[in-house]
Design an enzyme around this catalytic site. Structure first.
Site, PDB file in Angstrom:
ATOM      1  N   ASP A 100      68.543  36.764 -22.187  1.00 51.74           N
ATOM      2  CA  ASP A 100      67.565  35.532 -22.161  1.00 51.74           C
ATOM      3  C   ASP A 100      66.415  35.675 -22.785  1.00 51.74           C
ATOM      4  O   ASP A 100      65.371  35.828 -23.161  1.00 51.74           O
ATOM      5  CB  ASP A 100      67.530  34.884 -21.373  1.00 51.74           C
ATOM      6  CG  ASP A 100      67.661  35.071 -20.197  1.00 51.74           C
ATOM      7  OD1 ASP A 100      67.451  35.787 -19.863  1.00 51.74           O
ATOM      8  OD2 ASP A 100      67.607  34.045 -19.502  1.00 51.74           O
ATOM      9  N   ASP A 103      61.358  40.806 -17.995  1.00 46.98           N
ATOM     10  CA  ASP A 103      60.509  40.146 -17.178  1.00 46.98           C
ATOM     11  C   ASP A 103      60.019  41.412 -16.263  1.00 46.98           C
ATOM     12  O   ASP A 103      59.277  42.318 -17.115  1.00 46.98           O
ATOM     13  CB  ASP A 103      61.107  38.960 -16.320  1.00 46.98           C
ATOM     14  CG  ASP A 103      59.677  38.498 -15.291  1.00 46.98           C
ATOM     15  OD1 ASP A 103      58.693  38.713 -15.470  1.00 46.98           O
ATOM     16  OD2 ASP A 103      60.622  37.766 -14.318  1.00 46.98           O
ATOM     17  N   LYS A 131      58.295  38.484 -21.201  1.00 47.67           N
ATOM     18  CA  LYS A 131      56.788  38.490 -20.565  1.00 47.67           C
ATOM     19  C   LYS A 131      56.215  40.023 -20.596  1.00 47.67           C
ATOM     20  O   LYS A 131      56.924  39.943 -19.191  1.00 47.67           O
ATOM     21  CB  LYS A 131      57.570  37.811 -19.620  1.00 47.67           C
ATOM     22  CG  LYS A 131      57.288  36.700 -19.024  1.00 47.67           C
ATOM     23  CD  LYS A 131      57.375  36.062 -17.694  1.00 47.67           C
ATOM     24  CE  LYS A 131      58.550  35.313 -17.323  1.00 47.67           C
ATOM     25  NZ  LYS A 131      58.775  34.553 -15.567  1.00 47.67           N
ATOM     26  N   ARG A 165      68.788  23.999 -18.011  1.00 47.68           N
ATOM     27  CA  ARG A 165      69.470  24.856 -19.366  1.00 47.68           C
ATOM     28  C   ARG A 165      69.502  24.945 -20.578  1.00 47.68           C
ATOM     29  O   ARG A 165      69.868  25.002 -21.680  1.00 47.68           O
ATOM     30  CB  ARG A 165      70.733  26.045 -19.423  1.00 47.68           C
ATOM     31  CG  ARG A 165      70.800  26.623 -18.022  1.00 47.68           C
ATOM     32  CD  ARG A 165      72.001  28.028 -17.028  1.00 47.68           C
ATOM     33  NE  ARG A 165      72.457  28.099 -16.482  1.00 47.68           N
ATOM     34  CZ  ARG A 165      71.528  29.287 -16.204  1.00 47.68           C
ATOM     35  NH1 ARG A 165      71.397  29.981 -17.035  1.00 47.68           N
ATOM     36  NH2 ARG A 165      71.614  30.040 -14.434  1.00 47.68           N
TER      37      ARG A 165
HETATM   38  P1  IMP Z   1      64.161  40.811 -14.537  1.00 47.50           P
HETATM   39  O1  IMP Z   1      65.319  41.781 -14.025  1.00 47.50           O
HETATM   40  O2  IMP Z   1      62.640  40.859 -13.598  1.00 47.50           O
HETATM   41  O3  IMP Z   1      63.741  42.109 -15.976  1.00 47.50           O
HETATM   42  O4  IMP Z   1      64.417  39.809 -15.093  1.00 47.50           O
HETATM   43  C1  IMP Z   1      65.404  39.460 -15.360  1.00 47.50           C
HETATM   44  C2  IMP Z   1      66.852  37.962 -15.589  1.00 47.50           C
HETATM   45  O5  IMP Z   1      65.544  37.522 -14.409  1.00 47.50           O
HETATM   46  C3  IMP Z   1      66.764  36.602 -16.586  1.00 47.50           C
HETATM   47  O6  IMP Z   1      67.273  37.763 -17.037  1.00 47.50           O
HETATM   48  C4  IMP Z   1      66.240  36.352 -16.903  1.00 47.50           C
HETATM   49  O7  IMP Z   1      67.318  35.132 -15.304  1.00 47.50           O
HETATM   50  C5  IMP Z   1      65.460  35.850 -14.401  1.00 47.50           C
HETATM   51  N1  IMP Z   1      64.394  35.481 -15.428  1.00 47.50           N
HETATM   52  C6  IMP Z   1      63.320  36.005 -15.166  1.00 47.50           C
HETATM   53  N2  IMP Z   1      61.640  35.187 -15.545  1.00 47.50           N
HETATM   54  C7  IMP Z   1      62.066  33.938 -15.917  1.00 47.50           C
HETATM   55  C8  IMP Z   1      62.017  32.368 -16.300  1.00 47.50           C
HETATM   56  O8  IMP Z   1      60.420  32.919 -15.890  1.00 47.50           O
HETATM   57  N3  IMP Z   1      62.615  31.680 -16.017  1.00 47.50           N
HETATM   58  C9  IMP Z   1      64.069  31.418 -15.651  1.00 47.50           C
HETATM   59  N4  IMP Z   1      64.482  33.308 -15.600  1.00 47.50           N
HETATM   60  C10 IMP Z   1      64.060  33.813 -15.378  1.00 47.50           C
END
Ligand code: IMP
Length: 181
Positions: A100, A103, A131, A165
């Protein structure tokens, strides 16, 4: 629910356009390869189901559930837990990981490393949202739907404490929602 949203970041029309574009690109890239799309639950479920309607070649899909956020947190811990693993063998497969949002990059970094040990023929990443400002792990995302600024977003599969969601668009919550829920 709509009244909890401060601002719409990605509208239903923009979502539809992004899916059509990504679907076309994936159709060209994976023609004749019977790719395996791996949906990362639960956030990417709505995105994947819309995306694959535009993938006009034989393909398969499976689901994996991982978690990088716990309860009230809206920042990452860097710790990724596998809650539900795949039922499909990855050996020799051309795998498309469907996320989805990317980040910090911890989730996808960890998954790519894991999938490499399972002897996939190729691994590519598609993420609906990106992001980039918060990236810690520099993962190459091959296909991106929409880039967004650094904000915690909900809707189109993404949650805050399991809610929102089912919103058909991506939005930013009003700050008072965090303090009252
Ligand atoms: P990462 O491991 O920091 O890249 O984050 C990935 C996961 O964190 C995504 O698959 C989402 O489930 C969750 N996530 C990151 N940012 C957001 C946000 O702004 N809203 C909701 N879920 C997020």
């Amino acid at each position: 629910m709509n009244s909890d949203i401060e601002k719409i970041l990605v509208s239903e029309e923009e979502i539809a356009k992004a899916n059509e574009r990504l679907g076309k690109e994936l159709t060209e890239e994976y023609a004749g390869k019977n790719p395996l799309f791996v949906c990362i639950l639960r956030g990417a479920a709505m995105f994947m189901m819309d995306l694959i309607k535009h993938v006009d070649i034989p393909m398969e899909y499976d689901f994996m559930d991982v978690s990088s956020y716990g309860g009230e947190n809206t920042t990452t811990t860097g710790d990724v837990r596998i809650i539900k693993d795949l039922d499909t063998s990855l050996r020799g497969r051309d795998v498309v990981i469907v996320e989805d949002i990317i980040d910090t990059g911890y989730t996808l970094d960890r998954l790519v490393k894991l999938f490499e040990t399972r002897e996939a023929n190729s691994i590519k990443l598609v993420s609906f949202l990106d992001k980039p400002s918060r990236r810690i792990k520099h993962v190459k995302v091959d296909y991106i739907g929409v880039q967004i600024p650094d904000a915690f977003v909900v809707g189109y599969g993404m949650d805050y404490n399991e809610h929102y969601r089912n919103l058909p668009y991506v939005g930013v919550l009003k700050p008072d929602v965090y303090s009252t829920k």
